[in-house]
Design a protein around this motif. Structure first.
Motif, PDB file in Angstrom:
ATOM      1  N   UNK A   1      -0.617  11.617 -13.503  1.00 38.28           N
ATOM      2  CA  UNK A   1      -0.770  10.631 -14.577  1.00 38.28           C
ATOM      3  C   UNK A   1       0.569  10.353 -15.227  1.00 38.28           C
TER       4      UNK A   1
ATOM      5  N   UNK B   1      -7.465   5.190 -12.073  1.00 43.51           N
ATOM      6  CA  UNK B   1      -6.940   4.269 -11.064  1.00 43.51           C
ATOM      7  C   UNK B   1      -8.071   3.391 -10.565  1.00 43.51           C
ATOM      8  N   UNK B   2      -7.729   2.145 -10.255  1.00 46.48           N
ATOM      9  CA  UNK B   2      -8.703   1.214  -9.667  1.00 46.48           C
ATOM     10  C   UNK B   2      -8.103   0.652  -8.388  1.00 46.48           C
ATOM     11  N   UNK B   3      -8.929   0.393  -7.416  1.00 45.74           N
ATOM     12  CA  UNK B   3      -8.394  -0.160  -6.170  1.00 45.74           C
ATOM     13  C   UNK B   3      -9.479  -0.913  -5.403  1.00 45.74           C
TER      14      UNK B   3
ATOM     15  N   UNK C   1      -3.276   9.785  -5.344  1.00 48.49           N
ATOM     16  CA  UNK C   1      -4.185  10.903  -5.568  1.00 48.49           C
ATOM     17  C   UNK C   1      -4.935  11.163  -4.266  1.00 48.49           C
TER      18      UNK C   1
ATOM     19  N   UNK D   1       1.982   1.820  -3.475  1.00 50.91           N
ATOM     20  CA  UNK D   1       0.873   2.356  -4.273  1.00 50.91           C
ATOM     21  C   UNK D   1       0.627   3.816  -3.923  1.00 50.91           C
ATOM     22  N   UNK D   2       0.639   4.124  -2.642  1.00 54.34           N
ATOM     23  CA  UNK D   2       0.320   5.488  -2.237  1.00 54.34           C
ATOM     24  C   UNK D   2       1.444   6.440  -2.596  1.00 54.34           C
ATOM     25  N   UNK D   3       2.583   5.886  -2.923  1.00 49.18           N
ATOM     26  CA  UNK D   3       3.655   6.730  -3.443  1.00 49.18           C
ATOM     27  C   UNK D   3       3.492   6.931  -4.948  1.00 49.18           C
ATOM     28  N   UNK D   4       2.474   6.309  -5.507  1.00 51.94           N
ATOM     29  CA  UNK D   4       2.165   6.559  -6.906  1.00 51.94           C
ATOM     30  C   UNK D   4       2.654   5.498  -7.870  1.00 51.94           C
TER      31      UNK D   4
ATOM     32  N   UNK E   1      -7.838  -5.699 -10.306  1.00 49.15           N
ATOM     33  CA  UNK E   1      -7.993  -4.262 -10.495  1.00 49.15           C
ATOM     34  C   UNK E   1      -6.676  -3.566 -10.783  1.00 49.15           C
ATOM     35  N   UNK E   2      -5.589  -4.119 -10.276  1.00 52.35           N
ATOM     36  CA  UNK E   2      -4.323  -3.429 -10.473  1.00 52.35           C
ATOM     37  C   UNK E   2      -3.410  -4.154 -11.454  1.00 52.35           C
TER      38      UNK E   2
ATOM     39  N   UNK F   1       0.841  -1.202   0.000  1.00 54.31           N
ATOM     40  CA  UNK F   1       0.000   0.000   0.000  1.00 54.31           C
ATOM     41  C   UNK F   1       0.873   1.248   0.000  1.00 54.31           C
TER      42      UNK F   1
ATOM     43  N   UNK G   1      -4.565   5.519  -4.308  1.00 60.72           N
ATOM     44  CA  UNK G   1      -3.125   5.552  -4.518  1.00 60.72           C
ATOM     45  C   UNK G   1      -2.571   6.892  -4.020  1.00 60.72           C
TER      46      UNK G   1
ATOM     47  N   UNK H   1       3.670   6.907 -13.551  1.00 61.72           N
ATOM     48  CA  UNK H   1       3.354   8.328 -13.506  1.00 61.72           C
ATOM     49  C   UNK H   1       4.627   9.168 -13.460  1.00 61.72           C
ATOM     50  N   UNK H   2       4.398  10.497 -13.677  1.00 64.20           N
ATOM     51  CA  UNK H   2       5.552  11.403 -13.652  1.00 64.20           C
ATOM     52  C   UNK H   2       5.936  11.713 -12.208  1.00 64.20           C
TER      53      UNK H   2
ATOM     54  N   UNK I   1     -13.040   0.866  -5.684  1.00 61.51           N
ATOM     55  CA  UNK I   1     -12.823   2.299  -5.890  1.00 61.51           C
ATOM     56  C   UNK I   1     -12.212   2.552  -7.251  1.00 61.51           C
TER      57      UNK I   1
ATOM     58  N   UNK J   1      -4.572  -9.402  -8.177  1.00 59.09           N
ATOM     59  CA  UNK J   1      -5.598  -8.388  -7.948  1.00 59.09           C
ATOM     60  C   UNK J   1      -6.033  -7.884  -9.317  1.00 59.09           C
TER      61      UNK J   1
END
Lengths: 796, 218, 351
Positions: free
Chosen positions: C158, C114-116, C137, A79-82, A108-109, A76, C135, A188-189, C97, A106
């Motif tokens: 993005x 994004x999907x989660x 965002x 992911x939260x770091x992008x 979704x990802x 996580x 994520x 991502x950038x 999400x 998963x």
């Protein structure tokens, strides 16, 4: 006119249904074996590609823990770091005794490149993430017990693999952490670097190339060679049937031409007729080929799985391109087989007489001419063997050898029968031998087919068996240690060495670097001096005192591929990376397509290049293998980084038995095609032969007796053909082992002979001949007397 | 020696069963020669093949020496033919895969009565000594028929059956060949049953039997 | 902001839901809670997620001007979709999400998606302190007093572009429909729907050619429901307009086989909403543009006679195509006529 002429032309087939059947069947069988083999190869290659791409590991980078697993929290955080990363659980579950690999994803990802299952159907996603749904190949699905979540079968997965949602996998594997994270190809950038974010994770590059496809090349080459030979053998039948049909219709051609049909129109009509026959037979053949492939694929799959670890589905998928190529090969075959007849028809004077008997009875002079061409081809193949080089040359050589041998066969049979008649003392045996000799030209095409089939059997069989003997012996030498362990970096290697200190009898570090070897990419290994190598390493050639000199840094060992490619002998200099070494010895290295060299570990370290491989060979008592394996896995080393020598060997031996199943089946099929060629030729000849048999019958031999003699004749011819097939087959094996294999893979296998196999094949050939002669013989035995009497009254 | 009694033979044809022979009887004593004459389709060749045991009649009996051919199986009739009966057809008498010498000796060897001197004498008598190493297809029609006669006589059969033995030859060589056959038969003491459409040839034999539409006439 | 995400999620998860009788979003609710007229919305709780409702979103659009003088637009959306009306824990959570982010410039339109899974911390919403995230965002409250939504920081990123915006509300939350109970069809499907249309924005866009400082106006929509669409509704055209006099206008037309169902809310500069039912608003397409292989009306005439409004809208970039799992058109615009100003337009259901 055209329509009338065409219907006149095809009316021939109504009057000669056996000819029609032999033509169609010959072409259909030729197409069937060829396209069957193609289907097997295509299916296997598709499986390799799927295996290479099931989770996108062929194109996507991934993150793996240095040790242990990746926690949910860390995932996580990433992911939260992008970072677009997708978690994967990976473990083994027990399915009523067999183990399957269970992968949790998963959906979704998961990056689209690594999406292994299709969830686009109604309710799929919901069922997958909420209710639990397993995806598996049908073979694996069948083993999944009902106590597990529902199973969806899919051909896109390789057998032995189950894909499910992380929620389900987490329950089944009793884990809440991940084996790895797959990174999306586009990120991502402005992201924080992973090395800061997750310093304990290793970034692993996509797995380059397809090792399995490369390794299995030789296996598929064998199959292809068999398919090609069967196709060639089938074409003999087609050629014979077309030739006879054209010859018998010569009076008709003459009449049609006399009635004003243009030559070009006649040829067009005949070509159209052949085209139609080819399409019919081709369709039939492709369908048959599908059956052949479907029947053989499970064994092929088992072979490939065991031998190369390649997961190939045992079920066949249909591919339109394959159907079309099957049809195309049928058309091509017909064109090849019919070209001569069409050409002759095109060049025939209108009034040339029909000579169907002359077609069947060639003069001794033409036999000699044929044999001369054959001898020329064999001589050419010998020249090619001595001076040629390259894979193409190897195959040309094979072609020259086989065609040459086939062309000399009729004369050989003629001479052999002549010789045998010197020892004949009764009228009956005189006549039997003389008549057999006279039958040779008529049966020569079928007998050539039999020769090719048998030679191919002996040749390929010898190659495969030699391969087995050599390979298993080599495995014993090469895999002298009990466990092979791969560390993922220097730190892990150091840890492992510390961990294993005192746990094993010998810890042999093996390091390698990627380097240019004589201008081509290859690997240089570094090893320490140990008795293990001195006693076991499979050296093909070496200088005296090789191991001491290697340990002292006096030079390098090179693998056979490299030695053959660069023409290196012990004592020659070789450039490894930037430095020059003396070749101290050459070792066999089957299955490796690249050049490789071994130097002492100290020298490898001194080269300064980054070490790419941190491997250890562990020698320890057989009884402690499990214990040490557990020690390593507990320490966090993935199970696939630990390889057990005993398991590898057991696999290989099992596999070769499976390989023989496939080779055996193809042998029988090829022989079957040759027997069919013999059958159709005998049937065709049986009507023409009545004038030869009738006088003997009139002089007091029963039809039954004559039929038995017919049977005997076929067996004699088959036996003589088998005699010549043996040297041809051995020559073929030699070419495959010493030329084609060397050119294709860079290593040469010693040839081992298996005389017991020859006896089996000899008997098989006699049985095949007897079976193909049985029907015509039976027809003769039960023929009405009037048919024979007619011979004396009818005009030719 | 040979009694043929009330032979009837029908063959299946496109118009149903066609009766080729109807109640034909004849007898032949040892050393006697009989000419069978009649127009095409009169059944004379069929009668010959039945006597040779090459085919079986529907009704009637064929007694040769002490055997009834109609009561024998295929193997028995073949044995009889091999040992006692020589057959000469209009053509295709010879074995293409054997040379002239082997052809001449062939029947005698099958009958286990081979006699090299006799074979050589026959070859000389029939003018074949220059052709002994040749194959049938390299001979003229007349030469081929001489080989067939030599082969039959070499086996010393009790009964010689000839079906238009000179039918494919011109008149001169036809007479020569027939004379050779007749003298040979006479010398070996065999009986001769010969089918011919030539009355001139028929007259050279002891007796003549005329067939018309499958029945004996005149 | 209407029903677009409903269809969107319907498409995304719809096949799964269809198996459970969810094929007609408006037909039944399968144990999910259903909006009731007269329910009072309470804050900050209702800023957070409502897992017992099937679908929900936090939907921000910002019409912006850059310091370079050009017009820009930014979208930030978080959708929640429940497979079952439960919160759940860990991987077994039935809450899914989805995030959409867009940056529109006069000649480019950047999209990210994004999907989660819920339940593992990868995405979610907390009411107080308010944060909605998926994520990296996030839409995070920076309010020091008052409502949690009075001040926000919004970021998204993005493959090519990213943005960070600071939002400050200059007016109150606005209830759509009947005190937040918003009817979505003539046959009565409804959702809970409130907005914060009064944001003043400043922030920075990180574009491939470099960063651009921007200012402008933003509009946040909050909506949740379980059954808000009629079966025959095929798409919609939705407008959020910032009038230069400080008033706001939200209006949409729901297209169906039987015609267009329109709805509008006029929000006075002080935040007083005046809702209008079907037919008060007239939407007339003026210019058709080829977008992603479809023909889409990108210029519109918007008329609300009851408020004397008759304006023509022009998009900043007529190719504002959201190429996501369920694609749609969404982008900033300017309008002129009886009134002028800036706003946002979204359009769905054009095939």
């Amino acid at each position: 006119m055209k329509r009338a002429a065409f219907s006149a032309l095809i009316s021939h087939w109504r009057k000669h249904p056996i000819q029609l059947v032999s033509l169609l069947l010959g072409l259909a069988l030729a197409t069937a074996l060829w396209s069957g083999v193609q289907a097997i190869n295509a299916e296997a290659r598709a499986s390799y590609d799927r295996a290479a791409g099931v989770l996108g590991q062929d194109e996507l980078q991934r993150l793996e823990p240095r040790a242990g697993t990746i926690s949910l929290a860390q995932y996580v955080a990433i992911r939260r770091a992008g970072w677009l990363a997708s978690p994967v659980m990976d473990g083994a579950i027990n399915l009523n005794g067999t183990r399957a690999r269970l992968i949790g994803i998963d959906p979704l990802s998961t990056p689209p490149q690594s999406s292994p299952v299709d969830l686009s159907g109604d309710g799929d996603l919901q069922a997958f993430v909420l209710d639990g749904l397993l995806f598996a190949h049908p073979e694996t699905a069948a083993q999944i017990p009902a106590t597990l979540p529902p199973v969806r079968v899919t051909d896109t997965l390789t057998p032995g693999l189950i894909i499910t949602d992380l929620s389900t996998a987490s329950d089944l594997l009793q884990t809440d952490s991940f084996a790895r994270l797959i990174l999306a190809p586009q990120q991502s950038v402005n992201l924080r670097p992973l090395s800061e974010l997750a310093p304990d994770l290793l970034l692993i590059a996509p797995e380059e190339g397809n090792d399995i496809a490369r390794l299995t090349d030789s296996f598929h080459l064998n199959l292809t060679a068999f398919g090609l030979l069967s196709f060639g053998v089938g074409l003999f039948i087609v050629h014979a049937a077309i030739g006879l049909a054209f010859e018998q219709r010569r009076p008709l051609f003459r009449t049609l031409r006399a009635l004003g049909l243009r030559k070009s129109t006649l040829l067009t009509l005949l070509a159209t007729e052949l085209f139609a026959l080819a399409v019919i037979a081709g369709t039939l053949g492709v369908a048959l080929g599908y059956l052949v492939a479907a029947a053989l694929l499970p064994d092929v799959a088992a072979t490939l799985r065991g031998l190369y670890g390649a997961q190939v589905s045992g079920a066949l998928t249909l591919n339109p391109a394959w159907w079309l190529s099957g049809l195309a090969i049928a058309l091509l075959g017909t064109a090849v087989a019919g070209a001569q007849s069409l050409w002759r028809t095109a060049n025939l004077p209108i009034l040339a007489p029909a000579q169907p008997r002359a077609w069947a009875i060639a003069s001794l002079k033409s036999l000699k001419r044929q044999a001369l061409v054959g001898a020329g081809l064999i001589a050419l193949s010998a020249v090619l063997a001595g001076y040629g080089s390259g894979l193409t040359t190897g195959f040309v050589l094979l072609g020259c050898l086989l065609v040459g041998a086939a062309l000399t066969l009729p004369l050989f049979l003629h001479v052999a029968l002549n010789f045998a008649s010197k020892f004949s003392h009764t009228a009956l045996s005189d006549w039997t031998l003389a008549d057999t000799r006279q039958q040779v030209p008529g049966l020569s095409l079928a007998l050539m087919a039999l020769l090719l089939a048998m030679a191919a059997n002996i040749g390929v069989g010898t190659m495969v068996s030699s391969f087995r003997v050599t390979f298993t012996g080599w495995l014993d030498q090469r895999l002298a240690a009990q466990l092979y362990v791969t560390a993922r970096d220097q730190a892990e290697a150091t840890d492992l060495a510390r961990l294993l200190d005192g746990e094993v009898d010998a810890l042999l570090p093996i390091r390698y670097i990627e380097a240019q070897i004589e201008g081509a990419p290859g690997q240089i290994y570094g090893i320490i001096d140990d008795i293990t190598y001195r006693e076991n390493w499979p050296l093909l050639a070496a200088q005296p005192d090789v191991w001491n000199r290697l340990a002292a840094g006096d030079g390098a060992l090179v693998n056979e591929q490299l030695a053959l490619r660069e023409g290196l002998d012990p004592g020659d200099p070789v450039t490894l990376g930037t430095a020059q070494f003396t070749v101290l010895g050459v070792y066999s290295d089957y299955g490796n397509p690249r050049g490789e060299a071994i130097v002492s570990l100290d020298q490898l370290g001194a080269k300064g290049a980054p070490i790419q491989g941190f491997n250890f060979a562990l020698r320890l008592p057989e009884t402690r293998v499990d214990e040490v394996t557990n020690l390593l896995t507990t320490a966090g080393l993935p199970a696939r980084n630990i390889r057990d020598q005993a398991a590898i060997k057991a696999f290989s031996l099992d596999v070769f038995e499976r390989t023989f199943t496939v080779t055996g089946a193809l042998n029988v099929l090829t022989l079957g095609v040759a027997a069919l060629a013999l059958l159709t030729s005998l049937l065709t000849l049986s009507t023409m032969r009545l004038p030869q048999l009738a006088p003997v019958w009139a002089m007091g031999l029963t039809r039954a007796k004559l039929a038995r003699l017919e049977l005997l004749r076929a067996i004699i011819l088959a036996a003589l053909t088998a005699l010549i097939a043996l040297p041809v087959g051995l020559a073929l094996a030699w070419v495959l082992l010493a030329i084609v294999n060397v050119e294709a893979f860079g290593w040469r296998l010693p040839m081992t002979l298996f005389p017991s196999d020859w006896i089996g094949l000899f008997i098989a050939a006699l049985i095949a001949a007897a079976l193909s002669a049985a029907w015509p013989a039976r027809r003769l035995a039960t023929r009405p007397a009037a048919d024979l009497i007619k011979v004396f009254a009818h005009e030719r | 020696m040979l009694q043929v009694e009330k032979l009837t033979k029908t063959y299946p044809s496109e118009d149903g069963q066609q009766t080729v022979l109807r109640n034909v009887s004849l007898a032949l004593a040892a050393g006697e020669s009989l000419a069978l004459t009649g127009e095409s389709g009169s059944g004379k060749s069929t009668l010959l093949t039945l006597v040779a045991g090459l085919d079986q009649p529907d009704q009637g009996a064929i007694r040769f020496q002490n055997h009834d051919l109609t009561q024998m199986d295929d193997a028995g009739r073949a044995d009889l033919r091999r040992g006692e009966i020589g057959v000469i057809f209009q053509q295709f008498n010879l074995i293409p895969s054997l040379d002239v010498a082997a052809n001449i000796a062939f029947h005698a060897r099958l009958a286990e009565r081979a006699d090299a001197a006799w074979c050589a004498a026959l070859a000389t008598r029939l003018g074949l000594e220059a052709h002994l190493a040749r194959y049938p297809e390299q001979l003229s029609g007349g030469q081929q028929q001489r080989v067939a006669i030599a082969r039959t006589l070499a086996a010393r059969p009790k009964l010689v059956l000839a079906d238009e033995p000179t039918g494919n030859l011109d008149e001169d060589s036809s007479d020569t060949v027939l004379d050779l056959l007749m003298s040979g038969v006479r010398e070996t003491g065999a009986a001769l049953l010969m089918v011919t459409h030539s009355l001139r040839q028929a007259d050279k034999l002891d007796r003549r039997l005329h067939l018309s539409h499958g029945q004996v006439s005149g | 902001m209407s029903v677009r995400p409903l269809i969107l999620l319907f498409w995304l998860w719809g096949t799964a839901l269809a198996a459970q009788g969810f094929a007609g979003l408006g037909t039944d609710a399968e144990g999910f809670a259903i909006p009731q007229r007269g329910t009072e919305l309470t804050f900050p709780d209702d800023h957070g997620a409502h897992p017992d409702y099937r679908i929900e979103w936090w939907y921000l659009t910002a019409a912006l001007q850059g310091e370079d003088g050009r017009d820009y637009g930014v979208q930030w959306t978080l959708f929640r979709s429940a497979l079952e009306p439960e919160t759940g824990t860990g991987w077994d959570t039935p809450q899914l999400w989805m995030g959409h982010a867009g940056i529109t410039t006069p000649n480019r339109h950047f999209v990210a998606e994004r999907l989660a899974r819920g339940g593992i911390g990868q995405a979610g919403v907390t009411a107080a302190p308010f944060e909605a995230w998926i994520d990296d965002w996030a839409m995070t409250s920076t309010a020091t007093g008052g409502d949690q939504l009075d001040a926000l920081t919004v970021t998204a990123r993005g493959m090519e572009a990213a943005y960070t915006l600071d939002l400050a509300a200059t007016g109150p939350l606005v209830f759509q429909g009947d005190l937040g109970y918003s009817v979505k069809s003539a046959s009565g499907q409804a959702s809970y729907y409130y907005s914060q249309p009064f944001y003043e924005v400043s922030g920075e866009l990180f574009l491939p050619q470099g960063p651009v400082r921007v200012t402008g106006k933003a509009w946040l929509d909050r909506e949740w429901s379980s059954q808000p669409l009629a079966e025959d509704q095929t798409g919609w055209d939705w407008f959020s307009l910032h009038l230069n006099d400080g008033a706001k206008l939200m209006g949409f037309g729901l297209r169906s086989n039987s015609g267009v169902f329109t709805s509008a809310t006029y929000v006075a500069p002080d935040g007083t909403p005046t809702p209008y039912g079907d037919d008060a608003l007239t939407l007339t397409p003026l210019t058709l543009t080829e977008v992603a292989g479809r023909t889409i009306p990108t210029e519109w005439r918007v008329q609300l006679p009851a408020q004397g409004i008759d304006v023509t809208t022009t998009p900043t970039n007529s190719q504002s195509w959201m190429d996501t799992l369920f694609p749609y058109w969404e982008g900033p615009l300017r309008f002129t006529g009886t009134h002028s100003g800036i706003g946002y337009l979204e359009m769905t259901g054009y095939e």
